[in-house]
Design a protein around this motif. Structure first.
Motif, mmCIF file in Angstrom:
data_model
loop_
_atom_site.group_PDB
_atom_site.id
_atom_site.type_symbol
_atom_site.label_atom_id
_atom_site.label_comp_id
_atom_site.label_asym_id
_atom_site.label_seq_id
_atom_site.Cartn_x
_atom_site.Cartn_y
_atom_site.Cartn_z
ATOM 1 N N GLY A 247 0.808 -1.208 0.000
ATOM 2 C CA GLY A 247 0.000 0.000 0.000
ATOM 3 C C GLY A 247 0.846 1.265 0.000
ATOM 4 N N TYR A 248 0.206 2.383 -0.287
ATOM 5 C CA TYR A 248 0.925 3.650 -0.368
ATOM 6 C C TYR A 248 1.673 3.989 0.928
ATOM 7 N N ALA A 249 1.046 3.762 2.066
ATOM 8 C CA ALA A 249 1.695 4.095 3.338
ATOM 9 C C ALA A 249 2.992 3.319 3.506
ATOM 10 N N THR A 250 2.975 2.036 3.170
ATOM 11 C CA THR A 250 4.181 1.206 3.251
ATOM 12 C C THR A 250 5.238 1.683 2.271
ATOM 13 N N MET A 251 4.820 2.011 1.063
ATOM 14 C CA MET A 251 5.765 2.394 0.024
ATOM 15 C C MET A 251 6.403 3.747 0.290
ATOM 16 N N ILE A 252 5.735 4.613 1.041
ATOM 17 C CA ILE A 252 6.372 5.875 1.448
ATOM 18 C C ILE A 252 7.578 5.579 2.324
ATOM 19 N N VAL A 253 7.423 4.645 3.259
ATOM 20 C CA VAL A 253 8.544 4.253 4.116
ATOM 21 C C VAL A 253 9.687 3.702 3.274
ATOM 22 N N VAL A 254 9.359 2.870 2.288
ATOM 23 C CA VAL A 254 10.375 2.308 1.393
ATOM 24 C C VAL A 254 11.082 3.426 0.623
ATOM 25 N N PRO B 50 18.224 2.938 -1.482
ATOM 26 C CA PRO B 50 18.685 1.626 -1.974
ATOM 27 C C PRO B 50 17.584 0.571 -1.943
ATOM 28 N N LEU B 51 16.752 0.610 -0.901
ATOM 29 C CA LEU B 51 15.647 -0.337 -0.805
ATOM 30 C C LEU B 51 14.610 -0.051 -1.893
ATOM 31 N N TRP B 52 14.317 1.223 -2.106
ATOM 32 C CA TRP B 52 13.366 1.614 -3.145
ATOM 33 C C TRP B 52 13.832 1.120 -4.515
ATOM 34 N N ILE C 78 13.460 -2.654 -4.960
ATOM 35 C CA ILE C 78 12.078 -3.115 -5.106
ATOM 36 C C ILE C 78 11.432 -2.617 -6.396
ATOM 37 N N MET C 79 11.682 -1.341 -6.744
ATOM 38 C CA MET C 79 10.914 -0.716 -7.813
ATOM 39 C C MET C 79 11.577 -0.724 -9.187
ATOM 40 N N ASP C 80 12.901 -0.646 -9.253
ATOM 41 C CA ASP C 80 13.534 -0.541 -10.571
ATOM 42 C C ASP C 80 13.236 -1.755 -11.450
ATOM 43 N N LYS C 81 13.255 -2.933 -10.847
ATOM 44 C CA LYS C 81 12.965 -4.135 -11.638
ATOM 45 C C LYS C 81 11.506 -4.152 -12.103
ATOM 46 N N ARG C 82 10.629 -3.515 -11.338
ATOM 47 C CA ARG C 82 9.220 -3.470 -11.739
ATOM 48 C C ARG C 82 9.014 -2.505 -12.904
#
Length: 416
Positions: free
Chosen positions: A360-367, A372-374, A377-381
């Motif tokens: 969810g958006y709330a979790t992804m804000i923390v990420v 580096p974690l972002w 998780i996201m670049d491959k997507r």
């Protein structure tokens, strides 16, 4: 031979009709939970009063970045879309409107309560900062309420949107978002669309500065078309800022008056003003954190005419976690919002073809706060979304050569 078939079709149609008649919004009364962030100051105050522990002044951060992500994991996805036959009925149901209207008095009651607590001088600096972030959570999620109201055609709702935005001194968002972002979304020209390889900490100053500049230029161009000066209170950027000046000025003047009357012993403007600034910055930073993840790396194609293709579901990152859906008025169904900007939150749908975030958006804000974690998780997507052709993404110009070199092996051989 046709009669039995007709009977089966008729029976099926009756079952479908009955199913539609039984359809109900299972989240109808859950929408009242969207008011929880507006009461964050009172929740914190109650916990401190009950326990005597000042750490609870930071309750707003815990609610948004700990409790909501945990509940999202426990409850999972929403999975319910309103049938087309019920869209108009839902749109006209006033209950849903009051779920947004009630946010506003609670938001401002929380602000005034916080101002009183700061002015009293009874809180330590750490406690005052904690309270400022909690008020900022209310104000930041309030910007999402303003976003919902600001897209509507009713003038009273558009004015309510401006009132909500006054607390964060971000009234220009009303102009830039509606007439800027929705036009340029998922393009390099949009200050509110984050780029592949761009960290949140690089995005923040670019979007804050760019959004303000965009709003000003939009209004300047509007008055230019009218043949008049944009230096007027009819300029929606200027009158929005004036509302914020009036709000903060009234608060400080009122506190000074109470101090002169002997009702606030030891009051100083410095007990309050720094924390008003902190809550405002924290509030609009929360908004920009959401902006960061909504369109990361996504780009609309350039047509032979030189114009961009029409915005489609594939140009927004979505999530359907039910807890964040309720607390953010379906903001996570972002593709439908861009397809139908005036559609009310209760009728927004999950759309096929829309790229999905892993949480969810709330979790992804923390990420997003951990670059580096972002990226992990996201670049491959983003890469998968473009079938390995990273050249189709909206890439940070300063990182373009590095990004292309890193992902060149993944690009299809037919691409140049």
């Amino acid at each position: 031979m046709s009669a039995p078939t007709e009977g089966i079709v008729a029976e099926s149609g009756e079952r479908d009709s009955a199913a539609l008649e039984r359809w109900r919004d299972r989240k109808r009364y859950l929408w009242l939970l969207s008011l929880i962030p507006s009461a964050a100051t009172f929740i914190a105050w109650g916990l401190v009063s009950a326990t005597g522990w000042g750490g609870f002044w930071w309750a707003g951060i815990v609610i948004v970045f700990v409790l909501i992500p945990l509940i999202d994991v426990l409850l999972g996805d929403d999975g319910q879309n309103p049938p087309d036959e019920f869209i108009e009925e839902l749109e006209n149901d006033k209950f849903y409107r009051w779920c947004t209207y009630l946010y506003i008095p609670l938001q401002y009651a929380g602000l005034l309560a916080a101002v009183y607590l700061w002015a009293s001088g009874t809180l330590s600096v750490v406690e005052s900062l904690g309270l400022a972030t909690t008020v900022g959570v209310t104000a930041g999620i309030g910007i999402n309420t303003a976003h919902e109201l600001g897209h509507k055609k009713e003038e009273n709702e558009r004015w309510l949107s401006r009132i909500v935005l006054a607390q964060t001194f971000y009234g220009h968002f009303f102009i830039e978002h509606n007439r800027g972002h929705h036009v340029r979304v998922a393009t390099p020209e949009d200050p509110a669309s984050s780029r592949f390889g761009e960290s949140f900490y690089r995005f923040w100053p670019r979007t804050v500065r760019g959004s303000l500049t965009s709003a000003w230029e939009i209004e300047k161009a509007r008055f230019g078309r009218l043949g008049t000066s944009h230096w007027t209170l009819k300029n929606d950027v200027l009158n929005a800022w004036l509302m914020s000046v009036a709000l903060f000025g009234s608060i400080l003047i009122g506190l000074q008056a109470l101090s002169f009357a002997g009702l606030l012993d030891g009051y100083s403007i410095w007990n309050v003003l720094p924390y008003l600034v902190v809550q405002a910055v924290f509030g609009f930073t929360l908004l920009e954190a959401v902006n960061y993840l909504e369109h990361y790396g996504l780009r609309r194609k350039t047509l032979p005419s030189g114009r961009y293709e029409r915005c489609t579901p594939e140009h927004s990152w979505n999530s359907d976690r039910i807890c964040t859906n309720v607390l953010l008025y379906h903001l996570q169904r972002h593709s439908d919002h861009h397809a139908n900007p005036t559609r009310r939150y209760q009728t927004l749908r999950s759309m096929e073809g829309a790229p999905q975030l892993p949480a969810g958006y709330a979790t992804m804000i923390v990420v997003a706060l951990v670059p580096p974690l972002w990226r992990k998780i996201m670049d491959k997507r983003v890469l998968a979304h473009y079938n390995g052709d990273i050249t189709q993404a909206n890439i940070d110009p300063s990182k373009r050569e590095k990004v292309l070199a890193k992902f060149a092996e993944s690009a299809p051989a037919t691409k140049v």
